[in-house]
Every structure is written in structure tokens, then in C-alpha cells.
Motif scaffolding. Structure first.
Motif, short mmCIF file in Angstrom:
data_model
loop_
_atom_site.label_atom_id
_atom_site.label_comp_id
_atom_site.label_asym_id
_atom_site.label_seq_id
_atom_site.Cartn_x
_atom_site.Cartn_y
_atom_site.Cartn_z
N TYR A 73 1.52 9.89 13.08
CA TYR A 73 1.93 8.84 14.01
C TYR A 73 3.30 8.29 13.61
O TYR A 73 4.14 7.99 14.47
CB TYR A 73 0.89 7.72 14.05
CG TYR A 73 1.15 6.72 15.16
CD1 TYR A 73 1.02 7.10 16.50
CD2 TYR A 73 1.52 5.42 14.88
CE1 TYR A 73 1.26 6.20 17.52
CE2 TYR A 73 1.76 4.51 15.90
CZ TYR A 73 1.62 4.90 17.22
OH TYR A 73 1.88 4.00 18.23
N GLY A 74 3.55 8.18 12.32
CA GLY A 74 4.87 7.79 11.84
C GLY A 74 5.92 8.83 12.21
O GLY A 74 7.07 8.49 12.53
N LEU A 75 5.52 10.11 12.19
CA LEU A 75 6.42 11.18 12.59
C LEU A 75 6.83 11.02 14.06
O LEU A 75 8.01 11.18 14.41
CB LEU A 75 5.74 12.53 12.37
CG LEU A 75 6.57 13.79 12.61
CD1 LEU A 75 7.72 13.87 11.63
CD2 LEU A 75 5.68 15.03 12.49
N PHE A 119 11.69 0.49 5.91
CA PHE A 119 11.55 0.26 4.48
C PHE A 119 11.04 -1.16 4.24
O PHE A 119 10.21 -1.39 3.35
CB PHE A 119 12.89 0.47 3.78
CG PHE A 119 12.83 0.31 2.28
CD1 PHE A 119 12.00 1.09 1.51
CD2 PHE A 119 13.61 -0.65 1.66
CE1 PHE A 119 11.94 0.94 0.13
CE2 PHE A 119 13.56 -0.82 0.28
CZ PHE A 119 12.73 -0.01 -0.48
N GLY A 120 11.51 -2.12 5.05
CA GLY A 120 10.98 -3.48 4.98
C GLY A 120 9.50 -3.51 5.32
O GLY A 120 8.72 -4.24 4.69
N ALA A 121 9.10 -2.70 6.31
CA ALA A 121 7.69 -2.64 6.68
C ALA A 121 6.84 -2.13 5.51
O ALA A 121 5.74 -2.64 5.26
CB ALA A 121 7.51 -1.74 7.90
N SER A 134 -11.39 10.37 5.97
CA SER A 134 -10.41 11.27 5.37
C SER A 134 -9.41 11.79 6.40
O SER A 134 -8.26 12.05 6.08
CB SER A 134 -11.14 12.46 4.71
OG SER A 134 -11.95 13.14 5.65
N GLY A 135 -9.84 11.94 7.65
CA GLY A 135 -8.94 12.43 8.68
C GLY A 135 -7.88 11.44 9.10
O GLY A 135 -6.85 11.81 9.67
N LEU A 136 -8.11 10.16 8.81
CA LEU A 136 -7.18 9.13 9.24
C LEU A 136 -5.84 9.19 8.49
O LEU A 136 -4.81 8.82 9.04
CB LEU A 136 -7.80 7.75 9.05
CG LEU A 136 -8.97 7.41 9.99
CD1 LEU A 136 -9.61 6.10 9.56
CD2 LEU A 136 -8.49 7.33 11.43
N TRP A 137 -5.86 9.67 7.25
CA TRP A 137 -4.61 9.72 6.48
C TRP A 137 -3.59 10.62 7.18
O TRP A 137 -2.43 10.25 7.33
CB TRP A 137 -4.90 10.23 5.06
CG TRP A 137 -5.80 9.34 4.27
CD1 TRP A 137 -7.13 9.51 4.04
CD2 TRP A 137 -5.44 8.10 3.64
NE1 TRP A 137 -7.63 8.48 3.30
CE2 TRP A 137 -6.61 7.59 3.02
CE3 TRP A 137 -4.25 7.39 3.51
CZ2 TRP A 137 -6.63 6.41 2.31
CZ3 TRP A 137 -4.26 6.19 2.80
CH2 TRP A 137 -5.45 5.72 2.22
N LEU A 165 0.37 1.68 5.71
CA LEU A 165 1.46 1.97 4.79
C LEU A 165 1.89 3.44 4.92
O LEU A 165 3.09 3.74 4.93
CB LEU A 165 1.05 1.66 3.35
CG LEU A 165 2.06 2.01 2.25
CD1 LEU A 165 3.32 1.17 2.40
CD2 LEU A 165 1.43 1.80 0.88
N VAL A 166 0.93 4.34 5.00
CA VAL A 166 1.24 5.77 5.16
C VAL A 166 2.07 5.99 6.42
O VAL A 166 3.05 6.74 6.42
CB VAL A 166 -0.06 6.59 5.22
CG1 VAL A 166 0.22 8.03 5.65
CG2 VAL A 166 -0.74 6.59 3.86
N TYR A 167 1.68 5.34 7.51
CA TYR A 167 2.43 5.42 8.76
C TYR A 167 3.88 4.97 8.56
O TYR A 167 4.83 5.63 8.99
CB TYR A 167 1.73 4.57 9.82
CG TYR A 167 2.63 3.97 10.87
CD1 TYR A 167 3.20 4.77 11.87
CD2 TYR A 167 2.89 2.60 10.88
CE1 TYR A 167 4.03 4.21 12.83
CE2 TYR A 167 3.70 2.04 11.84
CZ TYR A 167 4.27 2.84 12.82
OH TYR A 167 5.09 2.29 13.76
N ASN A 168 4.07 3.84 7.90
CA ASN A 168 5.42 3.30 7.71
C ASN A 168 6.26 4.15 6.77
O ASN A 168 7.47 4.30 6.97
CB ASN A 168 5.33 1.86 7.18
CG ASN A 168 5.09 0.86 8.29
OD1 ASN A 168 5.95 0.60 9.12
ND2 ASN A 168 3.88 0.30 8.34
N ILE A 169 5.64 4.73 5.74
CA ILE A 169 6.38 5.61 4.83
C ILE A 169 6.86 6.84 5.58
O ILE A 169 8.02 7.27 5.46
CB ILE A 169 5.52 5.99 3.62
CG1 ILE A 169 5.28 4.77 2.72
CG2 ILE A 169 6.17 7.12 2.83
CD1 ILE A 169 4.32 5.03 1.58
#
Length: 382
Positions: A299-301, A139-141, A290-293, A243-247
Motif C-alpha cells: 500500500y505504501g508502494l 519520514f516525519g510520518a 501475517s499477510g498484513l505486513w 509504520l511499515v506502510y510509511n517506510i
């Protein structure tokens, strides 16, 4: 629970600081300082590996002296100093010094801090304890990445202003750490503290070796960010992808670690390794922004499925009086693999193209997932 929450707040503040800086470093190095992808790999590999040498010794020293809190304070203070050096850096060698100081701090603090978390938790709730800590950390990230993004929108070229602001939460994290209470130590009698590789359980040794092998293909995350940038993502867009990765990581880390308390560590960890392999294959094949999202989200998973669960596993199976040492040994082996991993990734990128290091990482991930499934077999207590 008090210590776990306080340590979570410390990590939250420190990750605000770190993630204001981290996604910008490969762009700062390649665009502002003229470094090549190979230099990015050298910096990350050297910084991570040198720092990792300290992790097992820091864990052992914390077990021996019981000064885990003091070691954690020293480590977080070193990371704060690294941020100050980064502001002053005018060449890639200055960035290297900054990264070494930052990672030295992580090397000093990681095992004693994780040992404090385990000492402060119930044995059957290690997954929840480490999952909560990782969730607060991430969450800090998320906050740090958002701050970096909005500062970039205000001035997309002034990276050093962001680096300067990142020192504020780093300093606050050190201050909050003083509120941690020293937990009651487990009484192990007058037995002299000693550590020998040969004395460890066979499955624990196999898991540690596999972790090293897996991380030979797991180069620095900065190559993911650099991949996005080379596909045409601007600095603000790279930050949003991060940010998407961290969320993704932040939302799922606590549920996955808690689930491992109920269904066992094996299913979660093996699934995480397979996810990693397919994500890296995706980074090798992707041609459109578009594929990177989706790739960054998955990757966060992978991180959510592995990081907190691995620490819970180590806390569960390590000898109680050597818990910090074993956690530190794992972190050392993982970190030592990052030097050759990042060097290999940088050289493969320079000589064979951007996709090749990700093919290599995907192959190592797939092999490691199969190996992990065999090590953590159904008959094991792990």
C-alpha cells in the motif's frame, strides 16, 4: 531549493504530529468511545469533504493575492488547534470537531504550499521537487508512528497523552514555516485572473474526473487499520503495520517521482493504480495477521507511485498563473469523493461484512487504472 527543503521540514514536523494520532483514532473511537465502523466512516468522510471544499478556493485565492505563505501558515495553525481539541474530546462528536479543524487546515494549506513548491522548482524537475517533499513528509510520518508505538508500550490505554504530545511538533511546524521565502512570481501581465472549467485542456479535465471516480472507492485509510484490528492486531501492532506502510512510501516516493521526470508520468501512475487494486483485493481476502505486513508495504508502494507524481503532472500541465487553482481543484475533487467513499465503506462493512468494502475499492481501482491508461495515451504530451 531552499523553500522546498524548508517546506519539507514543515511537513516532516506536521506529519510527526499527525501520525502520532492517526493510526490510533479508529481504535480510540471504537474501543474507548464505543463508535461503530459506520461512525468512523461518517467522521472521516465529513471531515475530509468539508475541508476539501476549501482547497480549490484556497488555491485560487493564493494565485489571486500572491499570499500563498500566509495561507499556508493559517492552514498549519488550524491543524495544530485540531490536536488541542482532540485532547479534550470525550465523545465521537468531539473527535469529529477535531478532525474537521485538522482537515480544514489541510484544505487551506495544501494548494498554496504545493504551488510554492512548484514556483520554487525548475520546470523539468517537478517530479524531484514533489518527490523530495513527499519523502520528507513521510519520514516525519515514520518518526511519528514510532513515537506513538513507544508511548503505547509505556501505557497502552492512555491515548490522550499521545494526543497531547502530538501538539508539540505541530506547533514547531508552524514556526518553521515563517522562514519560507516568497518566490518570484511569473509575470502574466495585466490579465485579470479568472478560472473556468471549460477553459481547461480536455485531457486535464478527463484526469480530474477520473481522480474523483477512483477516490469513490478509496475510503479512509482508517478502514485498513480497523481491518487489522478486527483480525486480532493489538493497538501497538496496528501502529507497527502503519509504520511499515510509511517506510515503504518514504523510501520509494522520491525515486518514483524522479523517475517520472525521465520516463513520463503515465507509466508510473497507471502502475500505481493497478497496485492499489491488487492491494485492496488482498485486504478483502486476508485472514491471517501475517499477510498484513506485505499488504501494508505494498500500500505504501501505491502511494509512492501516485501522490508526488500526480502533483508533478498537475504542475506541469496547469496554466502557470492558475497552478494553485488547478492543484486545489484536484485536491477538492479527491476530498469530496471521500465522503461518499467512507460512508459506502462503513455501510458495506456494517451490513455485508469487513471484506466487502475492499472488494468495492479493488474494482474501482482496476477500472480507474484502465481509464487512466486510455486518458494518458502515448500521443499525449502528458
Amino acid at each position: 531549493m531552499f523553500n522546498i527543503v524548508v517546506l519539507g521540514i514543515v511537513s516532516l514536523l506536521t506529519d510527526i504530529s499527525s501520525e502520532m494520532v492517526y493510526p490510533l483514532l479508529p481504535i480510540f473511537l471504537t474501543m474507548s468511545l464505543g463508535a461503530s465502523p459506520a461512525i468512523v466512516g461518517v467522521i472521516e468522510g465529513i471531515a475530509e469533504s468539508i475541508a476539501s471544499l476549501l482547497k480549490v478556493f484556497s488555491g485560487y485565492w493564493g494565485d489571486k493575492t500572491k499570499k500563498k505563505k500566509e495561507l499556508a501558515i493559517t492552514g498549519y495553525s488550524s491543524s495544530f488547534l485540531g490536536k488541542i481539541i482532540l485532547v479534550l474530546a470525550g465523545t465521537w462528536s468531539g473527535v469529529l470537531v477535531s478532525r474537521i479543524l485538522d482537515r480544514l487546515g489541510k484544505g487551506i494549506r495544501t494548494a498554496p504550499r504545493d504551488s510554492l513548491i512548484a514556483d520554487s522548482a525548475q520546470e523539468k524537475s517537478y517530479g524531484k521537487a514533489f518527490g523530495l517533499h513527499r519523502a520528507m513528509d513521510t519520514f516525519g510520518a515514520v518518526i511519528g508512528v514510532l513515537i506513538a508505538y513507544f508511548l503505547l508500550l509505556a501505557n497502552t490505554t492512555n491515548f490522550k497523552r499521545i494526543f497531547l504530545f502530538s501538539g508539540i511538533p505541530a506547533l514547531l511546524g508552524v514556526i518553521v514555516l515563517f522562514f519560507v521565502r516568497q518566490p518570484r512570481e511569473i509575470n502574466v501581465g495585466k490579465k485579470k485572473l479568472s478560472f473556468a472549467w471549460s477553459s481547461l485542456d480536455k485531457k486535464l479535465k478527463a484526469f480530474l474526473i477520473l481522480a474523483f471516480i477512483f477516490n469513490l472507492g478509496n475510503s479512509s485509510n482508517q478502514f485498513l487499520l480497523l481491518r487489522a484490528n478486527k483480525l486480532g492486531a493489538s493497538a501497538p501492532l496496528v501502529v507497527l503495520l502503519y509504520l511499515v506502510y510509511n517506510i515503504s512510501y518514504g523510501i520509494l516516493s522520491y525515486p518514483m517521482a524522479s523517475l517520472s521526470d525521465r520516463i513520463g508520468r503515465k507509466r508510473i501512475l497507471v502502475t500505481g493504480y493497478f497496485i492499489y487494486a491488487f492491494v485492496y483485493l488482498g485486504f478483502a481476502l486476508v485472514t491471517k495477521l501475517s499477510g498484513l505486513w506485505t499488504l501494508f508495504a505494498f500500500y505504501g508502494l501505491y502511494i509512492a507511485f501516485t501522490e508526488g507524481v500526480e502533483k508533478a503532472l498537475l504542475a506541469e500541465i496547469a496554466p502557470t498563473h492558475l497552478r494553485g487553482t488547478v492543484i486545489g481543484l484536484h485536491a477538492t475533487l479527491v476530498g469530496l469523493a471521500l465522503l461518499p467513499a467512507s460512508l459506502i465503506a462503513g455501510l458495506l462493512w456494517d451490513f455485508f461484512g469487513a471484506a466487502v468494502p475492499f472488494y468495492f475499492g479493488a474494482s474501482m481501482g482496476l477500472l480507474s487504472a484502465i481509464g487512466l491508461a486510455l486518458i494518458l495515451n502515448e500521443k499525449a504530451s502528458l
